[in-house]
Design a protein around this motif. Structure first.
Motif, PDB file in Angstrom:
ATOM      1  N   ARG A 121       0.979  -1.242  -0.065  1.00  0.00           N
ATOM      2  CA  ARG A 121      -0.003   0.032   0.026  1.00  0.00           C
ATOM      3  C   ARG A 121       0.920   1.148  -0.263  1.00  0.00           C
ATOM      4  NH1 ARG A 121      -2.397  -4.044   3.086  1.00  0.00           N
ATOM      5  NH2 ARG A 121      -4.559  -4.430   2.563  1.00  0.00           N
ATOM      6  N   SER A 122       0.511   2.226  -0.873  1.00  0.00           N
ATOM      7  CA  SER A 122       1.131   3.511  -0.715  1.00  0.00           C
ATOM      8  C   SER A 122      -0.088   4.693  -0.539  1.00  0.00           C
ATOM      9  CB  SER A 122       1.980   3.782  -1.791  1.00  0.00           C
ATOM     10  OG  SER A 122       1.350   3.818  -3.235  1.00  0.00           O
ATOM     11  N   HIS A 123       0.122   5.600   0.092  1.00  0.00           N
ATOM     12  CA  HIS A 123      -0.796   6.817   0.408  1.00  0.00           C
ATOM     13  C   HIS A 123      -2.181   6.093   1.067  1.00  0.00           C
ATOM     14  CE1 HIS A 123       2.042   9.465  -1.745  1.00  0.00           C
ATOM     15  NE2 HIS A 123       2.013   8.448  -2.702  1.00  0.00           N
ATOM     16  N   GLY A 124      -2.046   4.987   1.687  1.00  0.00           N
ATOM     17  CA  GLY A 124      -3.255   4.400   2.248  1.00  0.00           C
ATOM     18  C   GLY A 124      -4.021   3.467   1.034  1.00  0.00           C
ATOM     19  N   GLN A 125      -3.482   3.474  -0.048  1.00  0.00           N
ATOM     20  CA  GLN A 125      -4.253   2.739  -1.026  1.00  0.00           C
ATOM     21  C   GLN A 125      -3.585   1.711  -1.634  1.00  0.00           C
ATOM     22  OE1 GLN A 125      -7.308   4.213  -2.104  1.00  0.00           O
ATOM     23  NE2 GLN A 125      -6.730   5.442   0.021  1.00  0.00           N
ATOM     24  N   GLN A 126      -4.273   0.595  -2.030  1.00  0.00           N
ATOM     25  CA  GLN A 126      -3.629  -0.660  -2.536  1.00  0.00           C
ATOM     26  C   GLN A 126      -2.631  -0.094  -3.635  1.00  0.00           C
ATOM     27  OE1 GLN A 126      -5.830  -4.220  -3.585  1.00  0.00           O
ATOM     28  NE2 GLN A 126      -6.176  -4.696  -1.262  1.00  0.00           N
ATOM     29  N   ALA A 127      -1.322  -0.737  -3.728  1.00  0.00           N
ATOM     30  CA  ALA A 127      -0.504  -0.076  -4.831  1.00  0.00           C
ATOM     31  C   ALA A 127       0.022  -1.234  -5.768  1.00  0.00           C
ATOM     32  CB  ALA A 127       0.959   0.447  -4.016  1.00  0.00           C
ATOM     33  N   THR A 137      -9.880  -4.981   6.782  1.00  0.00           N
ATOM     34  CA  THR A 137      -8.878  -5.542   6.107  1.00  0.00           C
ATOM     35  C   THR A 137      -8.381  -6.933   6.787  1.00  0.00           C
ATOM     36  OG1 THR A 137      -7.878  -3.322   5.933  1.00  0.00           O
ATOM     37  CG2 THR A 137      -6.190  -5.180   5.810  1.00  0.00           C
ATOM     38  N   ASN A 176      -7.889 -10.019  -0.099  1.00  0.00           N
ATOM     39  CA  ASN A 176      -7.688  -8.519  -0.234  1.00  0.00           C
ATOM     40  C   ASN A 176      -6.880  -8.161  -1.619  1.00  0.00           C
ATOM     41  OD1 ASN A 176      -9.332  -7.940   2.102  1.00  0.00           O
ATOM     42  ND2 ASN A 176      -7.342  -7.762   3.411  1.00  0.00           N
ATOM     43  N   GLN A 190      -9.895  -4.975  -5.827  1.00  0.00           N
ATOM     44  CA  GLN A 190      -9.936  -4.045  -6.783  1.00  0.00           C
ATOM     45  C   GLN A 190      -9.911  -4.649  -8.234  1.00  0.00           C
ATOM     46  OE1 GLN A 190      -6.247  -1.649  -5.922  1.00  0.00           O
ATOM     47  NE2 GLN A 190      -7.661   0.006  -6.003  1.00  0.00           N
ATOM     48  N   LEU A 215      -4.825  -3.856  -9.099  1.00  0.00           N
ATOM     49  CA  LEU A 215      -3.628  -3.949  -8.421  1.00  0.00           C
ATOM     50  C   LEU A 215      -2.297  -4.234  -9.244  1.00  0.00           C
ATOM     51  CD1 LEU A 215      -2.321  -3.921  -5.424  1.00  0.00           C
ATOM     52  CD2 LEU A 215      -2.567  -6.590  -5.495  1.00  0.00           C
ATOM     53  N   PHE A 260     -12.879   1.612 -12.322  1.00  0.00           N
ATOM     54  CA  PHE A 260     -12.885   2.251 -11.042  1.00  0.00           C
ATOM     55  C   PHE A 260     -14.416   2.641 -10.912  1.00  0.00           C
ATOM     56  CE2 PHE A 260     -12.469   4.898  -7.174  1.00  0.00           C
ATOM     57  CZ  PHE A 260     -11.515   4.087  -6.613  1.00  0.00           C
TER      58      PHE A 260
END
Length: 452
Positions: free
Chosen positions: A153-159, A264, A360, A364, A368, A398
């Motif tokens: 995760r980066s910036h609180g989002q899946q990366a 999560t 998880n 998305q 991902l 999205f």
């Protein structure tokens, strides 16, 4: 009612440990002062400065249980001085006039500073042991879950996909650097203080240096190249390094806290029946140990400002600094030890929910792995054009729903360059963790031998 949590019978174990509380207790504080005075007497007797009989008697009576602490406190209040009442108490318990030879050539700050450093030395041993325990558990997690794929995760989002072993290895490496900071710091901090009234050892004449060097050999401390009565950078470094170390613990705990959230549910701190999450919601399984570590790390960071303030001392002696350090040094060490003991507990019994990590990965619906598709498509279109094309597809998926794979297959440009089976391979999270396993192996090999 206790005025501070470390003194509270109810809350003290949340913010300290029994070991560090004992190290900084009144009894141990006075005993360390007596230990310094006794060592000074032994050294001075060997050098012929005071009678051997006096040194033997001082050594025999330098025991805190022989001192009436209530009476000592009354005298400290009356005299506004910590050591003169202790010297008077020692004179009372020593036979004959032997008590006259205690504290020969010393000044109060010599005894107080060196006593504090002896306490800090013991505390750092305890702190480091708990930190090493935590590191050993984290290394074990890294090795055990080397290939357990999860969402990075980066910036609180899946990366992008990573492995949990990779995440744990990042923690282990950081702890390893902190242990090295602790080792290096001790060389500068665990230094004794014996310099006389203004640091020149004038009272002992030509024998002053010999007494100083022998005293610190006796006490197992480094000998300073010059007095540090008003040079408090060592104490400031202690605060800074322990703040760095506990901040790492706080970061790890906060990560576990975050990944324990219901939506999560990838990690969970140790749980046993009887542990209650709420007085009104029986279903709650909260992470109180992790919350405690994060809270402690915040409090410890607040001591850094006090440590730095202590460097602003005046002339050759300044009691303002000592009074400030008396308030925060014990608190700093007690809380750091509590943080690392809690971290060792959490990491030893951490629940890793691999099934939820796998679940998880598909939240998305394939997005991902957008980088994997972009990089492969870049071979045909160029990186930037590929990025623009994949970006448009991702944003459409999205906003409109559907899957990333369907969006890719529906695009004629992509269809010309990528086959459906190619897309399936690119959208496999397990196939896109890069060198995560290699990095885990590198960290485990580097740190396992020292995490004992």
């Amino acid at each position: 009612m206790s005025a501070y949590v470390i003194d509270s019978a109810l809350f003290r174990d949340q913010f300290s440990t029994a070991a560090t509380r004992s190290i900084f207790s009144d009894e141990q504080t006075v005993q360390k002062w007596l230990d310094v005075e006794a060592a000074l007497a032994r050294v001075q007797a060997r050098l012929g400065i005071i009678p051997q009989q006096a040194a033997d008697e001082i050594q025999a009576k330098a025991r805190v249980e022989l001192i009436d602490l209530a009476e000592l406190k009354q005298e400290m209040d009356r005299t506004s001085h910590p050591i003169v009442p202790l010297l008077r108490a020692m004179k009372k318990v020593c036979d004959g006039d032997t008590g006259e030879f205690i504290h020969w050539g010393a000044t109060t700050q010599d005894i107080v500073d060196t006593g504090t450093i002896l306490q800090v030395k013991e505390a750092l041993e305890q702190i480091e042991n708990n930190y090493r325990r935590a590191q050993a558990h984290v290394i074990a997690l890294a090795e055990r879950h080397r290939d357990q794929t999860m969402a990075g995760r980066s910036h609180g989002q899946q990366a992008l996909p990573i492995t949990f072993g990779f995440k744990a290895a990042v923690w282990a490496a950081e702890i390893g650097r902190n242990l090295e900071r602790l080792r290096q710091m001790k060389e500068r901090v665990l230094v004794g203080q014996f310099s006389g009234a203004v640091g020149t050892l004038a009272a002992l004449g030509e024998q002053g240096i010999a007494v100083q060097e022998a005293l610190f050999r006796e006490l197992g401390l480094a000998c300073p190249e010059i007095c540090w009565h008003v040079a408090r950078d060592g104490m400031a470094e202690l605060a800074c390094v322990l703040a760095i170390c506990t901040s790492t613990a706080g970061k790890i705990a906060h990560e576990i806290y975050s990944l324990q959230k219901t939506e999560t549910a990838e990690l969970e701190e140790p749980f046993t029946m009887g542990k209650v999450g709420s007085s009104t919601m029986p279903h709650k399984r909260n992470p109180p140990a992790c919350e405690g570590i994060v809270a402690i790390s915040r409090v410890v960071r607040s001591t850094v400002a006090l440590g730095l303030e202590g460097m602003m001392a005046e002339h050759e002696r300044d009691k303002i600094v000592l009074q400030t350090e008396r308030e925060f040094v014990a608190r700093l060490c007690c809380m750091a030890d509590a943080a690392f003991a809690k971290l060792a507990y959490v990491t030893a019994g951490l629940t890793v929910r691999g099934n939820n990590m796998e679940r998880n990965l598909s939240v998305q619906k394939g997005l991902l792995l957008s980088e994997a598709v972009m990089m492969k498509l870049g071979d045909h279109l160029g990186r930037q054009e590929a990025h623009e094309l994949v970006y448009e597809i991702c944003m459409d998926v999205f906003e409109q729903g559907g899957t990333f794979k369907d969006g890719l297959l529906a695009n004629p440009t992509i269809a010309r360059h990528l086959k459906p089976e190619d897309i399936d391979r690119m959208l496999d999270p397990q196939a896109y963790t890069g060198a995560a396993g290699t990095f885990v192996d590198r960290v485990v090999a580097s740190h396992r031998g020292v995490a004992t």
